[in-house]
Design an enzyme around this catalytic site. Sequence first.
Site, PDB file in Angstrom:
ATOM      1  N   CYS A 103       0.831  -1.217   0.000  1.00  0.00           N
ATOM      2  CA  CYS A 103       0.000   0.000   0.000  1.00  0.00           C
ATOM      3  C   CYS A 103       0.859   1.258   0.000  1.00  0.00           C
ATOM      4  O   CYS A 103       1.825   1.352   0.756  1.00  0.00           O
ATOM      5  CB  CYS A 103      -0.894  -0.029   1.237  1.00  0.00           C
ATOM      6  SG  CYS A 103      -1.644   1.538   1.679  1.00  0.00           S
TER       7      CYS A 103
ATOM      8  N   CYS B 113      -3.836   7.506  -1.573  1.00  0.00           N
ATOM      9  CA  CYS B 113      -5.162   7.548  -2.207  1.00  0.00           C
ATOM     10  C   CYS B 113      -6.258   7.975  -1.223  1.00  0.00           C
ATOM     11  O   CYS B 113      -7.299   8.480  -1.642  1.00  0.00           O
ATOM     12  CB  CYS B 113      -5.527   6.187  -2.770  1.00  0.00           C
ATOM     13  SG  CYS B 113      -4.141   5.092  -2.978  1.00  0.00           S
TER      14      CYS B 113
ATOM     15  N   THR C  94      -4.316   5.215   7.685  1.00  0.00           N
ATOM     16  CA  THR C  94      -3.249   4.804   6.771  1.00  0.00           C
ATOM     17  C   THR C  94      -2.415   6.009   6.337  1.00  0.00           C
ATOM     18  O   THR C  94      -2.953   6.986   5.828  1.00  0.00           O
ATOM     19  CB  THR C  94      -3.879   4.139   5.523  1.00  0.00           C
ATOM     20  OG1 THR C  94      -4.613   3.004   5.955  1.00  0.00           O
ATOM     21  CG2 THR C  94      -2.826   3.714   4.525  1.00  0.00           C
TER      22      THR C  94
ATOM     23  N   GLU D  10      -0.380   2.207   9.909  1.00  0.00           N
ATOM     24  CA  GLU D  10      -1.588   2.876  10.405  1.00  0.00           C
ATOM     25  C   GLU D  10      -1.350   3.507  11.776  1.00  0.00           C
ATOM     26  O   GLU D  10      -0.538   3.020  12.553  1.00  0.00           O
ATOM     27  CB  GLU D  10      -2.755   1.871  10.489  1.00  0.00           C
ATOM     28  CG  GLU D  10      -3.524   1.708   9.179  1.00  0.00           C
ATOM     29  CD  GLU D  10      -2.798   0.952   8.084  1.00  0.00           C
ATOM     30  OE1 GLU D  10      -1.918   0.135   8.408  1.00  0.00           O
ATOM     31  OE2 GLU D  10      -3.101   1.167   6.897  1.00  0.00           O
TER      32      GLU D  10
ATOM     33  N   HIS E 282     -13.132   5.100  -2.521  1.00  0.00           N
ATOM     34  CA  HIS E 282     -12.021   4.262  -2.059  1.00  0.00           C
ATOM     35  C   HIS E 282     -12.205   2.800  -2.454  1.00  0.00           C
ATOM     36  O   HIS E 282     -11.234   2.080  -2.652  1.00  0.00           O
ATOM     37  CB  HIS E 282     -11.844   4.423  -0.547  1.00  0.00           C
ATOM     38  CG  HIS E 282     -10.428   4.163  -0.109  1.00  0.00           C
ATOM     39  ND1 HIS E 282      -9.355   4.864  -0.608  1.00  0.00           N
ATOM     40  CD2 HIS E 282      -9.900   3.248   0.732  1.00  0.00           C
ATOM     41  CE1 HIS E 282      -8.237   4.400  -0.077  1.00  0.00           C
ATOM     42  NE2 HIS E 282      -8.538   3.412   0.742  1.00  0.00           N
TER      43      HIS E 282
ATOM     44  N   TYR F  43      -9.612  -0.626  -4.634  1.00  0.00           N
ATOM     45  CA  TYR F  43      -9.128  -1.923  -4.164  1.00  0.00           C
ATOM     46  C   TYR F  43      -8.937  -2.936  -5.295  1.00  0.00           C
ATOM     47  O   TYR F  43      -8.229  -3.921  -5.121  1.00  0.00           O
ATOM     48  CB  TYR F  43     -10.050  -2.454  -3.050  1.00  0.00           C
ATOM     49  CG  TYR F  43      -9.599  -1.935  -1.692  1.00  0.00           C
ATOM     50  CD1 TYR F  43      -9.510  -0.579  -1.447  1.00  0.00           C
ATOM     51  CD2 TYR F  43      -9.231  -2.812  -0.685  1.00  0.00           C
ATOM     52  CE1 TYR F  43      -9.064  -0.101  -0.238  1.00  0.00           C
ATOM     53  CE2 TYR F  43      -8.786  -2.339   0.536  1.00  0.00           C
ATOM     54  CZ  TYR F  43      -8.704  -0.987   0.760  1.00  0.00           C
ATOM     55  OH  TYR F  43      -8.249  -0.519   1.970  1.00  0.00           O
TER      56      TYR F  43
ATOM     57  N   CYS G 194      -4.968  -0.880  -6.697  1.00  0.00           N
ATOM     58  CA  CYS G 194      -3.717  -1.026  -5.926  1.00  0.00           C
ATOM     59  C   CYS G 194      -3.474  -2.485  -5.585  1.00  0.00           C
ATOM     60  O   CYS G 194      -2.374  -2.997  -5.738  1.00  0.00           O
ATOM     61  CB  CYS G 194      -3.763  -0.173  -4.670  1.00  0.00           C
ATOM     62  SG  CYS G 194      -4.923  -0.751  -3.412  1.00  0.00           S
TER      63      CYS G 194
ATOM     64  N   GLU H 214      -6.232  -5.837   6.259  1.00  0.00           N
ATOM     65  CA  GLU H 214      -6.453  -4.565   5.579  1.00  0.00           C
ATOM     66  C   GLU H 214      -7.400  -4.760   4.385  1.00  0.00           C
ATOM     67  O   GLU H 214      -8.282  -3.940   4.133  1.00  0.00           O
ATOM     68  CB  GLU H 214      -5.101  -3.995   5.124  1.00  0.00           C
ATOM     69  CG  GLU H 214      -5.083  -2.488   4.983  1.00  0.00           C
ATOM     70  CD  GLU H 214      -5.649  -2.032   3.656  1.00  0.00           C
ATOM     71  OE1 GLU H 214      -6.199  -0.927   3.610  1.00  0.00           O
ATOM     72  OE2 GLU H 214      -5.552  -2.772   2.659  1.00  0.00           O
TER      73      GLU H 214
HETATM   74 FE1  SF4 Z   1      -3.477   1.758   0.249  1.00  0.00          FE
HETATM   75 FE2  SF4 Z   1      -4.837   0.823  -1.802  1.00  0.00          FE
HETATM   76 FE3  SF4 Z   1      -6.078   2.282   0.073  1.00  0.00          FE
HETATM   77 FE4  SF4 Z   1      -4.326   3.380  -1.660  1.00  0.00          FE
HETATM   78  S1  SF4 Z   1      -6.312   2.461  -2.134  1.00  0.00           S
HETATM   79  S2  SF4 Z   1      -4.454   3.752   0.520  1.00  0.00           S
HETATM   80  S3  SF4 Z   1      -2.818   1.780  -1.870  1.00  0.00           S
HETATM   81  S4  SF4 Z   1      -5.135   0.252   0.340  1.00  0.00           S
HETATM   82 FE    FE Z   2      -6.585   0.712   2.495  1.00  0.00          FE
END
Ligand code: SF4
Ligand code: FE
Length: 481
Positions: A98, A102, A189, A255, A290, A294, A297, A441
Amino acid sequence: MKTGQEYIDSLRQLKTELYFMGERIENIVDNPYIRPHINTAALTYDMAFDPEFMDLAVATSNLTGEKINRFTHIQQSKDDMVKKSKFLRAIGQKTGTCFQRCVGWDAMNSVYSVSFEIDKKYGTNYHARACDYVKYIQQNDLMVVGGMTDPKGDRGLPPHKQPDPDLFVHVVETREDGIIVRGAKAHQTGAANSHEILVMPTVAMKPEDKEYAVSFALPLDTPGVMLIFGRQTNDERKLGTLDQGNPTYGVVGGEALVVFNDAFVPWERVFMFGETEFVGMMVERFATYHRQNYGACKAGVIDVLIGATALMADYNGVTKASHIKDKIIEMVLMNETMHASSLAAGYESRALPAGNYYPHTTYANITKQNITRYHYEICRLAHDITGGFIATLPSEKDLEDPVTGPIIKKYFQGNANVPAMDRIKMGRLIENATGGTSLVESMHGAGSPQAQRVMLLRDANLERLKELAKNVCGIDCEKEE
Ligand code: SF4
Ligand code: FE
């Protein structure tokens, strides 16, 4: 735009109050527990200067007309929403973990859109403030953490009925020049290595929760803001290199619990203040933005894992076995399914009243729901193919030891054409990518699985589907009623 190095240098200027393992960490940048996360975030800056990725990593600001890092962009088109998905996958392929940035990006797009709609109803001036804030972030190329998840206390009670009123962030004092806020945001995060936090409420609210219906932004080194950095599975491995598996970039996002001990927020950084009926909208906007990510990423991160697993099959000498091929195919199938739905959420995105683009909610929720299942299944297959040795490997210290090192290499040798050290390194990477913190996560990041299922059912419009079925078999809907 900043380079990765300039970003790291800028973090050194911050005076963030951060605690970890019982002590205050003064030098966050060089702390071995935090540094891998900083290296990962730095890549989001460097990619804007890499000719291969510029088209994905750089955008043009709708607010200033200037070139900006895409992580600070307000989404202007379907193309932006698709590029976002492709960009996140590309970074995940480089980091294998990660890269954190984002969350703030999605928070900015959510606040930008909802502030516009609150203004339309109440004649407030939140949207102009949000635009000024986004401009400031773009022009200074800052990293923002999106602060959504409150500790929530008793999940059966609304904010105003909690025995401890601080379990949701709330306003404790209103002043002429701003507000005083108290409470905390959990699992933040990238908070340890961000410049700013953009806070939003976390659950839909009723009028009695007015003091909790607040959105605001603060620099993370504001007096009254404190961070407590969380532990991760096997995090003491960060003190070495080989045992960590992914020595440069670590695992997941790093985190922290971000606590507001009566912090002052000036009015120009307040984007919602008591408009409880808009809280649900803000929560949903952020969650949907968000959730699209997923399948992007994580798809990049899983690309690395599939590659590592396929290499491990080579190193173990089992590449030709048909069941191994079949398991790799299964991993690819699940990963591409997730990315496809993330892309679909972008291709089917739409403009919000504020003008910025928003993912297709069903496809974004499917993306996130699938990761809560497929990531576990992909890890199961990676463990199956790799073998049990990733759970029993001796430490890097034993590998360096002149007595035990040669013995370990002798007995951990697989295919004779591959050095034992390569097999050991790859095993550690797979252990890192499939371990506790990274999987949890995937389950709970961007909302726990049930939250997606509720939205899937709502948007499925079952009544319309029932009508379709009746029409097909000739049941007269009107007569029935
Ligand atoms: Fe992390 Fe993926 Fe969330 Fe971006 S979208 S903060 S890379 S888990
Ligand atoms: Fe995340």
